[in-house]
Write a protein that holds these residues in place. Structure first.
Motif, PDB file in Angstrom:
ATOM      1  N   GLU A  23      90.708 128.849  84.941  1.00 32.71           N
ATOM      2  CA  GLU A  23      90.761 129.022  87.247  1.00 32.71           C
ATOM      3  C   GLU A  23      89.982 127.865  87.422  1.00 32.71           C
ATOM      4  O   GLU A  23      90.707 127.016  88.182  1.00 32.71           O
ATOM      5  N   ALA A  24      88.779 127.732  87.225  1.00 37.66           N
ATOM      6  CA  ALA A  24      87.570 126.263  87.999  1.00 37.66           C
ATOM      7  C   ALA A  24      88.933 125.769  87.094  1.00 37.66           C
ATOM      8  O   ALA A  24      88.664 124.132  87.451  1.00 37.66           O
ATOM      9  N   ALA A  25      89.174 125.414  85.534  1.00 43.01           N
ATOM     10  CA  ALA A  25      89.377 123.953  84.890  1.00 43.01           C
ATOM     11  C   ALA A  25      90.829 123.551  85.346  1.00 43.01           C
ATOM     12  O   ALA A  25      91.127 122.846  84.989  1.00 43.01           O
ATOM     13  N   GLY A  26      91.225 124.602  86.021  1.00 42.69           N
ATOM     14  CA  GLY A  26      92.849 124.096  86.892  1.00 42.69           C
ATOM     15  C   GLY A  26      94.339 124.754  86.080  1.00 42.69           C
ATOM     16  O   GLY A  26      95.140 123.857  87.007  1.00 42.69           O
ATOM     17  N   ASP A  76      94.841 109.419  81.734  1.00 41.76           N
ATOM     18  CA  ASP A  76      93.115 108.419  82.510  1.00 41.76           C
ATOM     19  C   ASP A  76      91.705 109.600  82.163  1.00 41.76           C
ATOM     20  O   ASP A  76      91.769 110.103  82.490  1.00 41.76           O
ATOM     21  N   VAL A  77      91.323 109.101  80.506  1.00 43.57           N
ATOM     22  CA  VAL A  77      90.594 110.303  80.573  1.00 43.57           C
ATOM     23  C   VAL A  77      89.055 110.372  80.494  1.00 43.57           C
ATOM     24  O   VAL A  77      88.425 111.065  81.023  1.00 43.57           O
ATOM     25  N   GLU A  78      88.299 108.596  81.755  1.00 43.02           N
ATOM     26  CA  GLU A  78      87.414 109.266  82.415  1.00 43.02           C
ATOM     27  C   GLU A  78      87.692 109.769  84.180  1.00 43.02           C
ATOM     28  O   GLU A  78      86.512 110.814  84.310  1.00 43.02           O
ATOM     29  N   GLN A  79      88.992 109.742  84.078  1.00 41.72           N
ATOM     30  CA  GLN A  79      89.601 110.448  85.202  1.00 41.72           C
ATOM     31  C   GLN A  79      89.235 112.067  85.530  1.00 41.72           C
ATOM     32  O   GLN A  79      88.578 112.799  85.979  1.00 41.72           O
ATOM     33  N   ARG A  81      88.049 113.342  83.405  1.00 42.79           N
ATOM     34  CA  ARG A  81      86.492 114.104  83.215  1.00 42.79           C
ATOM     35  C   ARG A  81      86.199 114.564  83.990  1.00 42.79           C
ATOM     36  O   ARG A  81      85.356 115.361  84.460  1.00 42.79           O
ATOM     37  N   ALA A  82      85.954 113.254  85.030  1.00 41.72           N
ATOM     38  CA  ALA A  82      85.150 113.533  86.425  1.00 41.72           C
ATOM     39  C   ALA A  82      86.025 114.310  87.099  1.00 41.72           C
ATOM     40  O   ALA A  82      85.186 115.767  87.356  1.00 41.72           O
ATOM     41  N   GLU A  83      87.077 115.026  87.178  1.00 39.68           N
ATOM     42  CA  GLU A  83      88.081 116.026  87.903  1.00 39.68           C
ATOM     43  C   GLU A  83      86.990 117.072  86.391  1.00 39.68           C
ATOM     44  O   GLU A  83      87.079 118.548  87.964  1.00 39.68           O
ATOM     45  N   LEU A  84      87.191 117.842  85.318  1.00 31.62           N
ATOM     46  CA  LEU A  84      86.660 118.615  84.915  1.00 31.62           C
ATOM     47  C   LEU A  84      85.555 118.982  85.556  1.00 31.62           C
ATOM     48  O   LEU A  84      85.332 119.832  85.816  1.00 31.62           O
ATOM     49  N   ILE A  85      84.826 117.667  85.698  1.00 31.36           N
ATOM     50  CA  ILE A  85      83.623 118.623  86.000  1.00 31.36           C
ATOM     51  C   ILE A  85      83.065 118.476  87.007  1.00 31.36           C
ATOM     52  O   ILE A  85      81.979 119.997  87.587  1.00 31.36           O
ATOM     53  N   GLY A  86      83.556 118.111  88.178  1.00 37.67           N
ATOM     54  CA  GLY A  86      84.327 118.204  89.404  1.00 37.67           C
ATOM     55  C   GLY A  86      84.653 119.462  89.754  1.00 37.67           C
ATOM     56  O   GLY A  86      83.715 120.515  90.657  1.00 37.67           O
ATOM     57  N   ARG A  87      84.847 120.494  88.811  1.00 40.39           N
ATOM     58  CA  ARG A  87      84.979 122.152  89.009  1.00 40.39           C
ATOM     59  C   ARG A  87      84.258 123.169  88.186  1.00 40.39           C
ATOM     60  O   ARG A  87      84.789 124.360  87.893  1.00 40.39           O
ATOM     61  N   TRP A 145      88.575 122.239  73.067  1.00 40.49           N
ATOM     62  CA  TRP A 145      89.279 120.965  73.466  1.00 40.49           C
ATOM     63  C   TRP A 145      89.341 119.528  73.861  1.00 40.49           C
ATOM     64  O   TRP A 145      87.843 119.327  73.630  1.00 40.49           O
ATOM     65  N   VAL A 146      90.264 119.129  73.096  1.00 40.99           N
ATOM     66  CA  VAL A 146      89.996 117.689  73.163  1.00 40.99           C
ATOM     67  C   VAL A 146      90.766 117.132  74.529  1.00 40.99           C
ATOM     68  O   VAL A 146      91.576 116.678  74.748  1.00 40.99           O
ATOM     69  N   LEU A 147      89.669 115.985  75.065  1.00 46.62           N
ATOM     70  CA  LEU A 147      91.199 115.292  76.209  1.00 46.62           C
ATOM     71  C   LEU A 147      91.228 113.827  75.601  1.00 46.62           C
ATOM     72  O   LEU A 147      90.328 113.282  74.910  1.00 46.62           O
ATOM     73  N   GLN A 148      92.030 113.666  75.477  1.00 49.02           N
ATOM     74  CA  GLN A 148      92.846 112.075  74.961  1.00 49.02           C
ATOM     75  C   GLN A 148      94.186 111.447  75.715  1.00 49.02           C
ATOM     76  O   GLN A 148      94.515 111.859  76.223  1.00 49.02           O
ATOM     77  N   GLU A 149      93.275 110.358  75.727  1.00 53.15           N
ATOM     78  CA  GLU A 149      94.009 109.323  76.696  1.00 53.15           C
ATOM     79  C   GLU A 149      95.654 108.456  75.863  1.00 53.15           C
ATOM     80  O   GLU A 149      94.602 108.278  74.506  1.00 53.15           O
ATOM     81  N   ILE A 150      96.143 108.747  76.581  1.00 50.92           N
ATOM     82  CA  ILE A 150      97.193 108.474  75.973  1.00 50.92           C
ATOM     83  C   ILE A 150      98.070 107.537  77.483  1.00 50.92           C
ATOM     84  O   ILE A 150      98.651 108.784  77.949  1.00 50.92           O
ATOM     85  N   THR A 151      98.740 105.972  77.102  1.00 50.43           N
ATOM     86  CA  THR A 151      99.071 105.857  77.930  1.00 50.43           C
ATOM     87  C   THR A 151     100.759 105.181  77.489  1.00 50.43           C
ATOM     88  O   THR A 151     101.604 104.916  78.299  1.00 50.43           O
ATOM     89  N   GLU A 152     100.993 105.203  76.408  1.00 51.87           N
ATOM     90  CA  GLU A 152     102.077 104.535  75.765  1.00 51.87           C
ATOM     91  C   GLU A 152     102.242 104.999  74.435  1.00 51.87           C
ATOM     92  O   GLU A 152     101.614 105.237  73.692  1.00 51.87           O
TER      93      GLU A 152
END
Length: 157
Positions: A23-26, A76-79, A81-87, A145-152
């Motif tokens: 729940e905290a992770a969204g 956007d992996v940085e964004q 990451r920041a959102e999860l840290i904010g949570r 868990w792994v956050l992976q940035e994919i834009t294309e």
């Protein structure tokens, strides 16, 4: 024939602690049903995902924390990451692999994207190439868990 991955069952030791974490992770709580003293099912869906996670009591005999390499794709992996840290979630620094895109592996139970003999390099991949920048986090049991940035996407995806 279409085969669509619908859900992954996670092994957890404390259902309520895992519920609080996700729940905290969204993640969206879809189901929390107790069927008996020995069987409880929780169903969560990550934001924007078609695949969900399930966990609970009496669901799986696998040792808690043994699910590794669970990929969450982000633009956007940085964004992210920041959102999860904010949570309140502990997330690794953003990294990329020496030598570019490599095969999947793991080390010391930590879900990572790294080839044999390769090292992590701090920060996102310099050209922000899709599939090349990561951050990791674990639930309280150590499911990785792994956050992976994919834009294309690669062709055919």
């Amino acid at each position: 024939m279409d085969l669509k991955l619908e859900a992954i069952v996670l092994p957890v030791s404390d259902v309520d602690r895992a519920k609080t974490f996700y729940e905290a992770a969204g993640f969206r709580l879809d189901v929390d049903n107790t069927f008996s003293d020995d069987y409880r099912l929780l169903h969560f869906t990550p934001p924007g995902s078609q695949c969900s996670i399930l966990f609970g009591k009496g669901m799986i005999s696998t040792a808690p924390g043994t699910a590794q390499g669970l990929y969450l794709i982000v633009s956007d992996v940085e964004q992210a990451r920041a959102e999860l840290i904010g949570r309140g979630i502990e997330v690794s620094e953003v990294f990329h692999d020496a030598g570019g895109l490599l095969h999947h592996g793991h080390e010391d139970g930590d879900a990572i994207h790294q080839g044999a003999g390769q090292e992590r390099i701090a920060g996102p991949e310099p050209d922000r190439t899709s599939y090349a920048s990561y951050a990791t986090f674990s639930d309280p049991d150590g499911n990785g868990w792994v956050l992976q940035e994919i834009t294309e996407r690669q062709p055919g995806r």
